[in-house]
Each structure stands twice: as C-alpha cells, then as structure tokens.
Design a protein around this motif. Structure first.
Motif, PDB file in Angstrom:
ATOM      1  N   SER A 190     -20.488  56.005  70.407  1.00 25.18           N
ATOM      2  CA  SER A 190     -20.003  55.801  69.041  1.00 25.18           C
ATOM      3  C   SER A 190     -19.187  54.518  68.877  1.00 25.18           C
ATOM      4  O   SER A 190     -18.719  54.226  67.785  1.00 25.18           O
ATOM      5  N   ASP A 191     -18.986  53.764  69.961  1.00 22.16           N
ATOM      6  CA  ASP A 191     -18.247  52.511  69.852  1.00 22.16           C
ATOM      7  C   ASP A 191     -19.025  51.521  68.983  1.00 22.16           C
ATOM      8  O   ASP A 191     -20.242  51.448  69.029  1.00 22.16           O
ATOM      9  N   ILE A 192     -18.277  50.766  68.205  1.00 21.82           N
ATOM     10  CA  ILE A 192     -18.888  49.783  67.313  1.00 21.82           C
ATOM     11  C   ILE A 192     -19.012  48.458  68.053  1.00 21.82           C
ATOM     12  O   ILE A 192     -18.076  48.010  68.713  1.00 21.82           O
ATOM     13  N   ALA A 250     -19.179  42.333  67.768  1.00 16.11           N
ATOM     14  CA  ALA A 250     -19.932  41.083  67.600  1.00 16.11           C
ATOM     15  C   ALA A 250     -21.085  41.287  66.619  1.00 16.11           C
ATOM     16  O   ALA A 250     -21.351  40.429  65.774  1.00 16.11           O
ATOM     17  N   GLY A 251     -21.746  42.436  66.717  1.00 13.78           N
ATOM     18  CA  GLY A 251     -22.840  42.742  65.789  1.00 13.78           C
ATOM     19  C   GLY A 251     -22.348  42.895  64.366  1.00 13.78           C
ATOM     20  O   GLY A 251     -22.999  42.431  63.414  1.00 13.78           O
ATOM     21  N   VAL A 252     -21.180  43.537  64.205  1.00 10.84           N
ATOM     22  CA  VAL A 252     -20.597  43.706  62.871  1.00 10.84           C
ATOM     23  C   VAL A 252     -20.240  42.344  62.295  1.00 10.84           C
ATOM     24  O   VAL A 252     -20.526  42.054  61.129  1.00 10.84           O
TER      25      VAL A 252
END
Length: 85
Positions: free
Chosen positions: A3-5, A8-10
C-alpha cells in the motif's frame, strides 16, 4: 508494503496532469475559491474586532455563565480559547 505510495510516480503524474487540470477546471473552481477567500477574510475581520488588544498580542473574550445568578458575563479566554468549563 503493497500500500506504499510511489512518491516519484505521484510527482511525475502530478507534473504531467496539473497543467491540464488547471486549464480545464481552473475557471470552473475560481469563483468558489475566491468566495471562500473572501469569507475567510470576513471572518478574520470579525474575530479581530472582538479581540481585546494587549500590546502586540490579543486576548479573546467569551461568555461565562454564572449559574447562581442566571446571567452571563464577558471573560478573557486563555490562549487555547477555552475557559476550562
């Protein structure tokens, strides 16, 4: 953890879509944003008028209920804006 975001993608997605979002929705939400800012300024002015100035700071006043006399009186509130009752 699954579940970690991916920060870098965000950040990459935000950088890609923010200009599109601003172009599409900027004008749609502008009136609401400006209205909210104006109302916040009005509320701040109202609160400022009710402050008791003491040098560079301010003391806020509230109503304290005197149960035996069945009346209320103005009193200075502490920095937490609560009189403890």
């Amino acid at each position: 953890m699954a579940s970690d975001i991916d920060r870098a993608g965000v950040a990459k997605a935000y950088g890609r879509w923010a200009p599109v979002y601003d172009l599409v929705f900027g004008k749609v939400f502008d009136h609401g944003r400006q209205s909210t800012i104006a109302e916040a300024d009005r509320i701040a002015g109202e609160l400022s008028r009710h402050a008791i100035r003491r040098g560079p700071g301010a003391a806020w006043i509230g109503l304290d209920w005197l149960g035996d006399a069945e009346v209320s009186q103005l009193m200075c509130l502490g920095p937490e804006l609560y009189n403890g009752v």
